[in-house]
Design an enzyme around this catalytic site. Structure first.
Site, PDB file in Angstrom:
ATOM      1  N   GLY A   1      62.487  65.788  40.892  1.00  0.00           N
ATOM      2  CA  GLY A   1      62.785  65.425  39.510  1.00  0.00           C
ATOM      3  C   GLY A   1      62.491  63.968  39.226  1.00  0.00           C
TER       4      GLY A   1
ATOM      5  N   GLY B   1      63.247  60.652  39.101  1.00  0.00           N
ATOM      6  CA  GLY B   1      64.293  59.802  39.658  1.00  0.00           C
ATOM      7  C   GLY B   1      64.292  58.395  39.102  1.00  0.00           C
TER       8      GLY B   1
ATOM      9  CE  LYS C   1      55.739  55.800  37.991  1.00  0.00           C
ATOM     10  NZ  LYS C   1      54.354  56.141  38.367  1.00  0.00           N
TER      11      LYS C   1
ATOM     12  CG  ASP D   1      66.183  50.580  42.377  1.00  0.00           C
ATOM     13  OD1 ASP D   1      65.295  51.394  42.063  1.00  0.00           O
ATOM     14  OD2 ASP D   1      65.929  49.434  42.797  1.00  0.00           O
ATOM     15  N   GLY D   2      66.207  53.689  40.592  1.00  0.00           N
ATOM     16  CA  GLY D   2      65.604  54.121  39.342  1.00  0.00           C
ATOM     17  C   GLY D   2      64.733  53.079  38.683  1.00  0.00           C
TER      18      GLY D   2
ATOM     19  NE  ARG E   1      53.616  58.702  33.947  1.00  0.00           N
ATOM     20  CZ  ARG E   1      53.873  59.020  35.218  1.00  0.00           C
ATOM     21  NH1 ARG E   1      53.084  58.559  36.186  1.00  0.00           N
ATOM     22  NH2 ARG E   1      54.911  59.763  35.529  1.00  0.00           N
TER      23      ARG E   1
ATOM     24  CG  ASP F   1      56.175  65.578  43.951  1.00  0.00           C
ATOM     25  OD1 ASP F   1      55.790  66.003  45.061  1.00  0.00           O
ATOM     26  OD2 ASP F   1      56.442  64.375  43.734  1.00  0.00           O
TER      27      ASP F   1
END
EC number: 2.7.7.-
Length: 491
Positions: A88, A90, A111, A123-124, A174, A250
């Site tokens: 997914g 993240g 992103k 930490d994303g 993006r 993915d």
């Protein structure tokens, strides 16, 4: 002035199992580095407003614009051949979708916008270097005519992210025709949720393959369509010397776009076994392996679609295998046709494939620069006395022997030298995002907050097929001490 996004969201209208609703995490002090103004206009956005502080806050995730329905998409995936049932988004949030000037639906995604339920202890966030790399390479791919996600904006956050050291944080905006992946289908297949697979397939057909909506067997036709697009896409990669670096399922787009520019790179010297990615220790995703891996990924997609093909498992498998069997010819036809164009052949004759393979073999043996060999071959087509192509070979005699046969072959066609040169220059770029140039741009930005090299490189790469004498140095391969031997994933 208010930033207005004309959102018309469809993916977030699917069942809740397809995503998690999550807003971007606000950042301290967003500052716009770069706005892709032509792309903003194409999306129906006002670039002047996006360049305001309010626009920077939206592009950094500090403010959520009206009409957005932010979500993190769910998907699974095979990573270097090992299946992970839940991955997914993240470190990405899909703000929503807009209809562009060509009536094409486009995702707008942030992103590096903070953690989501799929972050897996990450930490994303994104560091500045990977954001700049993706901006540069994705826009270069677009200019090269290769289907790709695109970069609308890059913003620094005013915060640091911790990787091996503390690095400036950044967010990339993006744009994609969608972010649906092979792994999206795998997410539901591993859960045996056939209804969700059917719902997802119907969504993909409506969005990306509307011509298939009336097909007698729409799910068979969908697999066939994805196979054809992926075969064509990978052929295009090989024709410009591009190595994706992390072709996990993915990272394999259902729409047929190049997606997820992590440790990607372009070859300098031609080497079919070339690997740059630091995490690809076994060379799974080496340059010449990419067609094989694309088919492997498509086979995983086919497995997901089997319940939609037939209740008879044996019959469904046979039908899927028949569709997958078209990949090899589709790829080979696209690749060989592209190679003929690169060497200036307008017709197809017996012996052409062997002639071209002999050139590639000589290039590999002589460490000839992939991009410049083909570009300078175009010069030789216009002027047989031009010798810049042979200068790419450690043993120029190896080129001379091949060039003699090439001139004999081209003499069998009616096109003039000028016509052949123009045709070759139209498909053989002068400028690619060479790794040492990208790395220099990143270092200037990260270490000195200097974006002048970034702006200049982006400008040059926007016109890859033009000679651009003022920027001729950007075409040069790296000196020995400039060579970049490894590229790294943004996480």
């Amino acid at each position: 002035m208010t930033v207005h996004f004309p959102f018309q969201n469809s993916y977030s209208a699917l069942p809740d199992s397809f995503f998690a609703r999550v807003a971007p995490t606000p950042v301290a002090a967003p500052r716009l580095i770069k706005l892709n103004r032509p792309l903003a206009v194409q999306l129906g956005l006002d670039p002047d407003v996006l360049e305001t502080p309010e626009g920077a806050e939206i592009l950094a995730g500090k403010t959520v614009p009206a009409g957005a329905d932010p979500i993190a998409m769910a998907y699974a995936g095979h990573q270097f051949g090992q299946f992970v049932p839940q991955l997914g988004d993240g470190r990405a949030v899909l703000l929503g979708e807009v209809i562009d000037k060509d009536s094409i639906r486009r995702d707008i995604q942030l992103k590096g916008s903070g953690p989501t339920p799929f972050s897996r202890r990450g930490d994303g966030r994104a560091a500045l270097g990977p954001v700049l790399r993706e901006y540069i390479v994705s826009e270069a791919m677009f200019a090269l005519g290769i289907p790709t996600t695109r970069s609308l904006a890059a913003v620094v956050t005013g915060e640091h992210v911790i990787r091996e050291t503390a690095l400036p944080g950044a967010v990339l905006t993006r744009v994609a025709s969608s972010h649906i992946r092979v792994g999206t289908f795998q997410f539901f297949a591993v859960r045996r949720d056939t209804d969700a697979i059917r719902r997802l397939a119907d969504h993909v057909i409506a969005r990306h393959y509307p011509e298939l909506s009336g097909a007698e067997r729409p799910y068979h036709a969908l697999l066939s369509g994805v196979v054809a697009r992926q075969a064509d896409l990978v052929a295009r990669w090989l024709l410009v010397g591009f190595i994706h670096g992390v072709m996990n399922t993915d990272n394999s787009s259902i729409s047929g776009e190049t997606i997820d520019y992590g440790p990607c790179a372009f070859m300098d010297a031609y080497n079919p076994s070339q690997v740059f990615s630091s995490i690809d220790e076994m060379g799974r995703y080496a340059y010449a392996n990419q067609p094989r891996i694309a088919l492997w990924n498509l086979t995983r997609l086919a497995e997901c679609l089997l319940p939609l093909f037939s209740d008879d498992q044996e019959k469904a498998v046979a039908e899927a295998q028949d569709i997958l069997g078209a990949f090899s010819d589709t790829f080979s036809n696209a690749y060989q046709a592209g190679l003929r164009k690169k060497v200036g052949l307008f017709t197809e004759r017996d012996g052409d494939d062997a002639l071209i393979q002999d050139l590639l073999d000589a290039m590999a043996k002589n460490q000839a620069d992939f991009t410049l060999t083909f570009r300078k071959l175009g010069d030789a087509a216009g002027d047989p006395a031009a010798d810049d192509a042979r200068a790419q070979f450690m043993d120029p005699g190896a080129f001379d022997e091949w060039a003699r046969r090439w001139h004999e072959r081209t003499a069998l066609e009616p096109q003039s030298a000028a016509e052949r040169q123009a045709a070759m220059h139209a498909v053989n770029p002068m400028f690619i995002p060479r790794n040492h140039r990208v790395e220099a741009v990143i270092q200037a930005a990260v270490n000195n907050d200097d974006y002048t090299p970034f702006e200049e490189l982006v400008k040059v790469l926007a016109m890859p097929f033009e000679d651009q004498p003022d920027y001729a140095a950007y075409a040069d391969p790296p000196l020995p001490d400039q060579r970049v031997l490894q590229t790294f994933c943004g996480t």
